[in-house]
Motif scaffolding. Sequence first.
Motif, PDB file in Angstrom:
ATOM      1  N   PRO A  30     -21.812 -26.734 -27.147  1.00 47.19           N
ATOM      2  CA  PRO A  30     -22.083 -26.219 -25.851  1.00 47.19           C
ATOM      3  C   PRO A  30     -23.670 -25.420 -25.644  1.00 47.19           C
ATOM      4  O   PRO A  30     -23.970 -26.607 -26.526  1.00 47.19           O
ATOM      5  CB  PRO A  30     -21.668 -24.749 -26.701  1.00 47.19           C
ATOM      6  N   ALA A  31     -23.780 -24.731 -24.389  1.00 45.56           N
ATOM      7  CA  ALA A  31     -25.454 -24.957 -24.252  1.00 45.56           C
ATOM      8  C   ALA A  31     -26.181 -24.759 -24.269  1.00 45.56           C
ATOM      9  O   ALA A  31     -26.086 -23.423 -25.598  1.00 45.56           O
ATOM     10  CB  ALA A  31     -25.098 -24.070 -23.006  1.00 45.56           C
ATOM     11  N   MET A  61     -34.572 -16.341 -31.497  1.00 46.75           N
ATOM     12  CA  MET A  61     -33.877 -17.328 -31.435  1.00 46.75           C
ATOM     13  C   MET A  61     -34.108 -19.023 -30.804  1.00 46.75           C
ATOM     14  O   MET A  61     -33.195 -19.439 -31.100  1.00 46.75           O
ATOM     15  CB  MET A  61     -32.655 -16.491 -30.546  1.00 46.75           C
ATOM     16  N   ARG A 107     -28.079 -16.416 -25.622  1.00 48.48           N
ATOM     17  CA  ARG A 107     -26.990 -15.009 -25.648  1.00 48.48           C
ATOM     18  C   ARG A 107     -26.314 -14.544 -25.746  1.00 48.48           C
ATOM     19  O   ARG A 107     -26.680 -13.147 -25.564  1.00 48.48           O
ATOM     20  CB  ARG A 107     -26.469 -16.209 -24.117  1.00 48.48           C
ATOM     21  N   ILE A 108     -25.970 -14.794 -27.231  1.00 49.33           N
ATOM     22  CA  ILE A 108     -25.242 -13.905 -28.174  1.00 49.33           C
ATOM     23  C   ILE A 108     -25.974 -13.225 -28.875  1.00 49.33           C
ATOM     24  O   ILE A 108     -25.894 -12.322 -28.988  1.00 49.33           O
ATOM     25  CB  ILE A 108     -24.012 -15.090 -29.123  1.00 49.33           C
ATOM     26  N   ARG A 109     -27.059 -13.317 -29.440  1.00 46.35           N
ATOM     27  CA  ARG A 109     -28.253 -13.326 -30.288  1.00 46.35           C
ATOM     28  C   ARG A 109     -28.808 -11.730 -29.074  1.00 46.35           C
ATOM     29  O   ARG A 109     -28.242 -10.622 -29.316  1.00 46.35           O
ATOM     30  CB  ARG A 109     -28.625 -13.956 -30.477  1.00 46.35           C
ATOM     31  N   ALA A 163     -27.096 -10.953 -26.693  1.00 47.89           N
ATOM     32  CA  ALA A 163     -25.647  -9.391 -26.265  1.00 47.89           C
ATOM     33  C   ALA A 163     -25.744  -8.568 -27.865  1.00 47.89           C
ATOM     34  O   ALA A 163     -25.306  -7.500 -27.468  1.00 47.89           O
ATOM     35  CB  ALA A 163     -24.825 -10.709 -26.450  1.00 47.89           C
ATOM     36  N   ILE A 164     -25.722  -9.108 -28.383  1.00 46.03           N
ATOM     37  CA  ILE A 164     -25.489  -8.387 -30.226  1.00 46.03           C
ATOM     38  C   ILE A 164     -26.719  -7.034 -30.334  1.00 46.03           C
ATOM     39  O   ILE A 164     -26.523  -6.707 -31.142  1.00 46.03           O
ATOM     40  CB  ILE A 164     -25.434  -9.237 -31.798  1.00 46.03           C
ATOM     41  N   THR A 203     -28.489  -5.843 -27.665  1.00 47.37           N
ATOM     42  CA  THR A 203     -27.864  -4.343 -27.260  1.00 47.37           C
ATOM     43  C   THR A 203     -26.809  -3.508 -28.213  1.00 47.37           C
ATOM     44  O   THR A 203     -25.756  -3.888 -27.957  1.00 47.37           O
ATOM     45  CB  THR A 203     -27.013  -4.808 -25.716  1.00 47.37           C
ATOM     46  N   LEU A 213     -26.520 -20.389 -25.327  1.00 56.57           N
ATOM     47  CA  LEU A 213     -25.924 -19.837 -25.679  1.00 56.57           C
ATOM     48  C   LEU A 213     -26.274 -18.970 -26.636  1.00 56.57           C
ATOM     49  O   LEU A 213     -25.490 -17.938 -26.858  1.00 56.57           O
ATOM     50  CB  LEU A 213     -24.073 -20.801 -25.585  1.00 56.57           C
ATOM     51  N   ARG A 214     -26.694 -19.382 -27.919  1.00 56.67           N
ATOM     52  CA  ARG A 214     -26.441 -19.246 -29.064  1.00 56.67           C
ATOM     53  C   ARG A 214     -27.493 -17.639 -28.977  1.00 56.67           C
ATOM     54  O   ARG A 214     -27.464 -16.497 -29.482  1.00 56.67           O
ATOM     55  CB  ARG A 214     -27.093 -19.934 -30.022  1.00 56.67           C
TER      56      ARG A 214
END
Lengths: 196, 271
Positions: free
Chosen positions: B59-60, B138, B66-68, B70-71, B73, B63-64
């Motif tokens: 994946p892009a 990250m 972005r997930i980091r 998001a969690i 928040t 993305l890793r």
Amino acid sequence: MHPRSEADEALVARVAQNDPDALDEVYGRYARSVYGLAYRILGEPAAAEDVVQDVFLKLWRQPGSYNAERGSLGSWLLGVGHNRAIDVLRRRRSHQEQGLPEAGEPELVQDGLVDMADAASVREASEAVRRALMRIPPVQLRVIEMAFFEGKTHFEISEELGEPLGTAKTRIRLGMRKLRALLEAEGIVTQLNDLR
Amino acid sequence: MTCAEVEELLELYVIGALAPEEGRGVREHVAECPDCHALELQTRELVQVLGLGVEQVEPAFDLRARIRAAISTPAQALAAPQPTPTAAGPSRWRSLLDWLGPQPVRMGAAFAVVPLLLSAWLVFQVMELRTEVQTRDMALQTSWQTSQAAADIMGRALAHGGAMANVSGTERAPGAWGMLYYTPAEQEGVLVVRGLPELSEGHVYQCWLMNGEQRMNGGTFYRESDGRAMVVIKSPMPIERVDAVGVTEEPHGGSVEPRGERYMWGRISIV
């Protein structure tokens, strides 16, 4: 149990304790598989990335959804990813075709699936699955792909192929049973003999 | 529904190919019948194995991160804001002020509350800062891993048996030039470019590998502020079978096939 399976369980336990590094490690192991599947279904990088994000956020927010006693973490993540991607696909079509069920959460599988924490095992299993798929008669493979990757019902498949309803159902069933036999021979899925 | 009828429909049910009413019948039977339930779980295993047959795709790179982010928040922050009572607002405030007592007492209470508010604000600031640092960590880690992978690929490309290909800017990017480093029999390469112009907001560069009429996604990337960029390319086939490499402008997230303007192009040939 395979030692790497325990490592997966330990990782999920750390995820449940809000350890972001544990989630990161799970991502490192499985993101490529989940993204590959989502991309195959949706055909758009951005939509596939959204699916991957949903899958890993679900594990982060609801780690109890995964039950290690009933299957490997990799197969569970693939199952969640498949369902999410099919939901997205069906929502895209929903303005044209009403009444399709949402895929919902996957049922957890029992032990027996290859341990996907081992990268070599994943590669071997992937190759075994691809080999098996190549040995399925093309007409049966086509209907399996239409159901699995395109989220179509046997009504839609028979309509699209211009074949009787019973033919589509039989082809899916026969194709899946042939696949099972081939994968059982490869040791990829559990033997069903004691259940039938 | 009988066990035999369920067994006939199980593969279709599990793969999601049954109509809702048929699926309901199977679901109800399976919920009551332990033998069919066990069979259902085994059939699901087979369906999930199908997902294994798909090629793994990287994946892009962001993305890793972005997930980091998001969690990091809190879930409450993502929840929809609660409506603020307006009509009853003033009278409620009045009641609260009355409850606090006469004005001198209220002022005392206000002075007592100020340090509390200040502490809360500081805690909030620290949490914000921590989130930002985690996200940057990250991104740095991802960047480091990418650099390591790129260094390995470039090392092999520069060794015996490796290869390079010139990639030139088109009319859209006359000042751009770069080099693709690869090993012909491998499916990874590194594209290093300079002189790329800045794209409009919401757009990224996307790399494409061309084989005849086929266009294969090589990954999206951003330019640095000085116009340089580097992307590790994952090819679905050995790069020796690829005819050319191109770079286009695409919407954020990338496209399935090249739709935007072409910025760079180069034929795959040993330099």
